[in-house]
Scaffold this motif. Structure first.
Motif, PDB file in Angstrom:
ATOM      1  N   HIS A 113       0.856  -1.188   0.000  1.00  0.00           N
ATOM      2  CA  HIS A 113       0.000   0.000   0.000  1.00  0.00           C
ATOM      3  C   HIS A 113       0.890   1.234   0.000  1.00  0.00           C
ATOM      4  O   HIS A 113       1.818   1.335   0.807  1.00  0.00           O
ATOM      5  CB  HIS A 113      -0.911   0.032   1.219  1.00  0.00           C
ATOM      6  CG  HIS A 113      -1.694   1.313   1.291  1.00  0.00           C
ATOM      7  ND1 HIS A 113      -2.796   1.540   0.499  1.00  0.00           N
ATOM      8  CD2 HIS A 113      -1.495   2.457   1.988  1.00  0.00           C
ATOM      9  CE1 HIS A 113      -3.252   2.771   0.733  1.00  0.00           C
ATOM     10  NE2 HIS A 113      -2.478   3.344   1.632  1.00  0.00           N
ATOM     11  N   GLY A 114       0.591   2.180  -0.901  1.00  0.00           N
ATOM     12  CA  GLY A 114       1.419   3.387  -1.018  1.00  0.00           C
ATOM     13  C   GLY A 114       2.715   3.088  -1.742  1.00  0.00           C
ATOM     14  O   GLY A 114       2.984   1.934  -2.117  1.00  0.00           O
TER      15      GLY A 114
ATOM     16  N   ILE B 196       5.798   8.419  -2.346  1.00  0.00           N
ATOM     17  CA  ILE B 196       4.812   9.175  -1.569  1.00  0.00           C
ATOM     18  C   ILE B 196       5.440   9.666  -0.262  1.00  0.00           C
ATOM     19  O   ILE B 196       5.331  10.844   0.083  1.00  0.00           O
ATOM     20  CB  ILE B 196       3.560   8.303  -1.312  1.00  0.00           C
ATOM     21  CG1 ILE B 196       2.819   8.033  -2.635  1.00  0.00           C
ATOM     22  CG2 ILE B 196       2.626   8.968  -0.301  1.00  0.00           C
ATOM     23  CD1 ILE B 196       1.646   7.066  -2.514  1.00  0.00           C
TER      24      ILE B 196
ATOM     25  N   THR C 171      -3.362   6.199   4.887  1.00  0.00           N
ATOM     26  CA  THR C 171      -4.386   6.038   3.850  1.00  0.00           C
ATOM     27  C   THR C 171      -4.966   4.627   3.799  1.00  0.00           C
ATOM     28  O   THR C 171      -5.791   4.330   2.936  1.00  0.00           O
ATOM     29  CB  THR C 171      -3.820   6.448   2.478  1.00  0.00           C
ATOM     30  OG1 THR C 171      -2.514   5.875   2.328  1.00  0.00           O
ATOM     31  CG2 THR C 171      -3.696   7.963   2.360  1.00  0.00           C
TER      32      THR C 171
ATOM     33  N   PRO D 155       0.534   4.910   5.940  1.00  0.00           N
ATOM     34  CA  PRO D 155       0.758   5.468   4.600  1.00  0.00           C
ATOM     35  C   PRO D 155       1.503   4.526   3.663  1.00  0.00           C
ATOM     36  O   PRO D 155       1.383   4.639   2.438  1.00  0.00           O
ATOM     37  CB  PRO D 155       1.612   6.710   4.878  1.00  0.00           C
ATOM     38  CG  PRO D 155       2.352   6.391   6.138  1.00  0.00           C
ATOM     39  CD  PRO D 155       1.497   5.414   6.930  1.00  0.00           C
ATOM     40  N   PHE D 156       2.284   3.617   4.230  1.00  0.00           N
ATOM     41  CA  PHE D 156       3.105   2.715   3.411  1.00  0.00           C
ATOM     42  C   PHE D 156       3.332   1.419   4.163  1.00  0.00           C
ATOM     43  O   PHE D 156       3.706   1.432   5.346  1.00  0.00           O
ATOM     44  CB  PHE D 156       4.476   3.346   3.101  1.00  0.00           C
ATOM     45  CG  PHE D 156       5.377   2.444   2.302  1.00  0.00           C
ATOM     46  CD1 PHE D 156       5.278   2.407   0.918  1.00  0.00           C
ATOM     47  CD2 PHE D 156       6.291   1.604   2.927  1.00  0.00           C
ATOM     48  CE1 PHE D 156       6.089   1.548   0.164  1.00  0.00           C
ATOM     49  CE2 PHE D 156       7.096   0.737   2.180  1.00  0.00           C
ATOM     50  CZ  PHE D 156       7.001   0.720   0.800  1.00  0.00           C
TER      51      PHE D 156
ATOM     52  N   PRO E 296      -3.322   5.125  -2.917  1.00  0.00           N
ATOM     53  CA  PRO E 296      -4.319   5.896  -2.156  1.00  0.00           C
ATOM     54  C   PRO E 296      -5.043   6.898  -3.055  1.00  0.00           C
ATOM     55  O   PRO E 296      -4.995   8.103  -2.820  1.00  0.00           O
ATOM     56  CB  PRO E 296      -3.465   6.590  -1.094  1.00  0.00           C
ATOM     57  CG  PRO E 296      -2.142   6.806  -1.759  1.00  0.00           C
ATOM     58  CD  PRO E 296      -1.957   5.628  -2.673  1.00  0.00           C
TER      59      PRO E 296
ATOM     60  N   TYR F  22      -2.538  13.168  -2.384  1.00  0.00           N
ATOM     61  CA  TYR F  22      -1.940  12.294  -3.397  1.00  0.00           C
ATOM     62  C   TYR F  22      -2.396  12.687  -4.797  1.00  0.00           C
ATOM     63  O   TYR F  22      -1.601  12.778  -5.739  1.00  0.00           O
ATOM     64  CB  TYR F  22      -2.296  10.830  -3.114  1.00  0.00           C
ATOM     65  CG  TYR F  22      -1.715   9.868  -4.123  1.00  0.00           C
ATOM     66  CD1 TYR F  22      -0.342   9.691  -4.232  1.00  0.00           C
ATOM     67  CD2 TYR F  22      -2.543   9.136  -4.982  1.00  0.00           C
ATOM     68  CE1 TYR F  22       0.201   8.813  -5.161  1.00  0.00           C
ATOM     69  CE2 TYR F  22      -2.005   8.255  -5.913  1.00  0.00           C
ATOM     70  CZ  TYR F  22      -0.630   8.098  -5.995  1.00  0.00           C
ATOM     71  OH  TYR F  22      -0.098   7.232  -6.914  1.00  0.00           O
TER      72      TYR F  22
END
Lengths: 238, 238
Positions: free
Chosen positions: B11-12, B16, B25, B75-76, B213, B219
């Motif tokens: 994810h992410g 980013i 996110t 976020p990641f 995201p 983003y």
């Protein structure tokens, strides 16, 4: 879990093609398990592929579309399960301009999405390539087998995928668009096009599913550490 | 379809984080639907995460691990459903050397794979970070909140992911390794480590599933077109 319909599946990478690793590493049958719509190429850069309604065509070096069978082998492709929604009707517009406007309108620079356009093209310029065989020649030689086609007043379908810039080399950063005419007599990788009119549909992807040819020996052994020349090669190689 | 167990879900992207887009996110609950093992960070670079056996921990700025609840925002992260196989036992070896040997042995340069090591570490140096709040400060300021920890004679687990070089910026090219001690009193992003002994397990991934995201406004609006400084920032930012 995410909706399978909003996944962009990719087999192989553009870097693999750019580095001359042209083995077909997934069968069309397996590829179609991941989508019914798409674009790609065949083993040895064997033409330009387009998949519509679960039927795959290869545009050969005469510019005509040939229906492919299940065991056709593919080194690189993008597919998705069509789940497009109507975006707008357009008239008298260059394709490149239309796509860049859409990218802005939907705030899509950093997203994967697909655009499908059915319409009439006043002018369209495409490219395809003839198959190279093993041992695969240099990309310079492969490029010599590319042919360009020019058509006018043709109705057909564009399938285009947008890839965020950080994925350059993984895919084609920006738009990557293929065409198939309704009469199957014209198609290929789009170099430029001018739309008389068209119906534009869009599908935004939450998920990019990258499948790699891990079992392919040439892929395992390749030195893929030089990223600097990728931009240039990608523009020429597919 | 591919075995869900051999998918690396992300994810992410590292880009980013590198660009200072630090909103969480995805919730931990949603993340765990895609794997029971993993690494990542929290909103605002809130510590270093490690997930083992479906339990997620955040290593805080004291170096201790805190169990996270379902609504923690991320976020990641990289996660996978653990499907590791035994690779080898090792003795008296620097972690970096061990990982680079494994990469060669399995012809893994161009593959996504995960290494899990349970063992005793004679020395280990890790890093974590304190949370930044909105409006997120420059990366230089975020870096000031990083802390380093040094431990010796600690037993625990390394979770490491290997990303092919063409995915630099998408993820961390090469290895990205986090640590958690068995007693939960030590962990973080591994800077260096020396193994007394360890049991090494491996899981090779056919598929890299990248979730973006798309709904996050920061983003959508970010200019993510400058790729040139990513290498440098990624080394500092996570």
């Amino acid at each position: 879990m995410y909706d399978k319909k909003n996944i962009l599946f990719q087999h192989g990478t553009m870097q693999i093609l750019a580095e001359g690793l042209l083995d077909g590493t997934i069968s069309l049958k397996s590829l179609l398990e991941h989508g019914n719509t798409g674009i790609g190429t065949g083993e040895g850069i064997d033409g330009e592929l387009i998949i519509l309604n679960n039927v795959a065509y290869r545009i050969d070096t005469n510019g005509k579309a040939i229906k492919l069978n299940d065991n056709f082998m593919v080194p690189f492709a993008n597919v998705n399960f069509a789940n497009y929604t109507f975006l707008k009707k357009v008239k008298d517009e260059p394709l490149n301009h239309l796509l860049s406007i859409i990218e802005k309108e939907i705030k899509g620079s950093n997203k994967f999405f697909s655009i499908k356009i059915n319409g009439c093209f006043e002018e369209i310029k495409t490219r395809s390539a003839g198959k190279s065989s093993k041992p695969y020649p240099s990309l310079k030689e492969v490029a010599k087998k590319q042919v360009e086609f020019y058509g006018s007043d043709i109705t057909g379908t564009v399938v285009s995928y947008h890839t965020p810039k950080v994925f350059q080399g993984v895919g084609v950063a920006g738009f990557h668009s293929h065409f198939l005419s309704d009469d199957l007599n014209f198609g290929g990788h789009i170099l430029s096009a001018y739309l008389n009119y068209g119906v534009v549909e869009i599908q935004v992807m939450d998920t990019f599913e990258q499948h790699l040819p891990n079992d392919n020996l040439a892929y395992q052994n390749a030195n893929l550490s030089n990223l600097k020349h990728l931009d240039e090669i990608i523009k020429k190689s597919e």
